[in-house]
Design a protein around this motif. Structure first.
Motif, short mmCIF file in Angstrom:
data_model
loop_
_atom_site.label_atom_id
_atom_site.label_comp_id
_atom_site.label_asym_id
_atom_site.label_seq_id
_atom_site.Cartn_x
_atom_site.Cartn_y
_atom_site.Cartn_z
N CYS A 325 -79.38 98.50 -63.18
CA CYS A 325 -78.53 99.70 -63.30
C CYS A 325 -77.65 99.78 -62.06
O CYS A 325 -78.15 99.74 -60.94
N CYS A 328 -78.51 103.29 -59.96
CA CYS A 328 -79.70 103.52 -59.14
C CYS A 328 -80.37 102.22 -58.71
O CYS A 328 -81.31 102.23 -57.93
N CYS A 345 -79.64 103.64 -68.68
CA CYS A 345 -80.72 103.60 -67.70
C CYS A 345 -81.70 104.73 -67.99
O CYS A 345 -81.32 105.90 -68.01
N CYS A 348 -82.33 106.90 -64.43
CA CYS A 348 -81.42 107.92 -63.89
C CYS A 348 -80.49 108.51 -64.95
O CYS A 348 -79.67 109.37 -64.66
ZN ZN Z 1 -80.21 103.97 -63.17
#
Ligand code: ZN
Length: 404
Positions: A325, A328, A345, A348
């Motif tokens: 991702c 994050c 994701c 997050c």
């Molecule tokens: Zn993420």
């Protein structure tokens, strides 16, 4: 740095005959030298060096009238060419490339399979003031000088392509010594659907004609396969196919040059995936690896253009660039498959086009210390605890991208 200029050439009938005969002489030389290398490799497990073959050439010129008539340094260049082919072969073995099939040994060149002879400028070749290329044993060949040559002239080579003759002149220009470009940095993710997507979300589509051309190529190949071997119809079909293949090749080269120039003009630092690693990862996937050739050609052009513009080009290990991702730095619990066009994701709540996400990761991997993560979607809702994902595991082997 070296630069090559390619010009269309218009030899007279006699000149063309002389060029064809030289191609044949050099083809024989190449084959003889290859056969010698093969013999010693198989019987004595010994590599014959370029130096030995060059010394042998001096001897052979005393008895072979064709070689005696040919320019010595251009013959040496043909031997060098074989030397490079051999080195590339050993390099491929070492790198374990083409895991699905054995690396190809340099081939003997049949009639019409040896297309160029190279000369040293000032030794058997020169460019005359009236836009002609003079080759020893050929004469002054008319060329269409569509742009001037910069730098110190080094070599000139005549080349036979499906649609006619060309002269390629190489020159050496002083290395770029200006200030490095101040333009922003970018990451690009080379793909199949788009030619690439960059870390700003901009997409470059593959040329439209590509698919159509592939279809026509297939049709012409079938046409050749159907014709009787050795017949004149087959010869015609082969010629047709060769001409069209050349056309497709030119189109692709043109597209690569334009696309690379655009990038170099806009950006100061360009990151891309290391194609060697990339192809190794999926060397078993034939369908994909056939695209690699096009990509590496593009990267070579890009690197070349960047060098003369003070632009930095960085290759990064493609590991995890698709799966991570970019917001994050987390890896998903379930890996993305090729079908998943969107990156979601679970950690997050970030969501983005998969190639766009990969391009950002590539950029972050290459230039980690800059504030280069852009928040692209409306800031995801307050981050919750990982959903059953152990963060330590996720970040293994991939630097966490800086958060905004
Ligand atoms: Zn993420």
């Amino acid at each position: 740095m070296q630069k090559a200029y390619k010009y269309r050439a218009y030899p007279s009938k006699e000149q063309e005959q002389a060029m064809l005969s030289l191609l044949n002489t050099h083809r024989h030389l190449y084959n003889e030298a290859l056969s010698q290398r093969k013999h010693f490799y198989e019987s004595e497990k010994r590599t014959v060096t370029y130096k030995e073959q060059s010394a042998q050439l001096t001897q052979d010129r005393k008895v072979n009238p064709y070689l005696a008539g040919a320019n010595f340094s251009s013959c040496q260049r043909t031997l060098r060419r074989l030397d490079r082919a051999m080195q590339a072969f050993f390099r491929r073995i070492k790198a374990g490339e083409n895991a699905h099939r054995a690396p190809g040994y340099p081939r003997f060149r049949g009639y019409g399979r040896f297309d160029s002879v190279e000369f040293t400028i000032g030794d058997g070749a020169k460019l005359t003031k009236d836009c002609k290329a003079r080759f020893m044993g050929v004469g002054d060949v008319k060329i269409k000088m569509h742009r001037p040559i910069l730098g110190d002239l080094k070599t000139a080579r005549f080349k036979k392509e499906a649609n006619g003759w060309y002269v390629v002149v190489s020159s050496v220009l002083p290395d770029f010594d200006g200030e490095p470009s101040e333009n922003p940095s970018v990451g690009i993710d080379l793909g199949l659907k788009s030619f690439f997507v960059d870390s700003n979300g901009d997409e470059v589509k593959p040329p439209k004609l590509y698919r159509k051309a592939q279809k026509k190529l297939k049709r012409l190949q079938r046409a050749v396969a159907r014709k009787k071997r050795g017949g004149s119809n087959r010869r015609k079909a082969v010629k047709h196919l060769a001409k069209f293949s050349q056309h497709v090749k030119n189109q692709r080269g043109d597209f690569h040059h334009k696309t690379a120039l655009d990038l170099v003009k806009k950006f100061g630092k360009i990151a891309h995936e290391d194609l060697n690693v990339k192809s190794m990862i999926r060397s078993l996937n034939l369908a994909k690896s056939c695209h690699d050739a096009g990509w590496s050609g593009f990267i070579a052009i890009l690197s070349h253009k960047a060098e003369s513009a003070g632009v930095e080009v960085v290759a990064v290990n493609p590991r995890h660039t698709t799966q991570t991702c970019s917001n994050c730095g987390c890896l998903p619990v379930v890996s993305l498959t090729l079908r998943d066009r969107l990156y979601n994701c679970l950690h997050c709540g970030f969501s983005l086009d998969r190639d766009f996400n990969a391009a950002i990761n590539i950029k972050n991997k290459a230039f980690p210390c800059q504030e280069n993560t852009r928040s692209l979607v409306a800031s995801p809702t307050a981050r919750t605890e990982p959903l059953g994902v152990n963060q330590e595991d996720c970040l293994m082997d991939f630097p966490r991208s800086p958060r905004l």
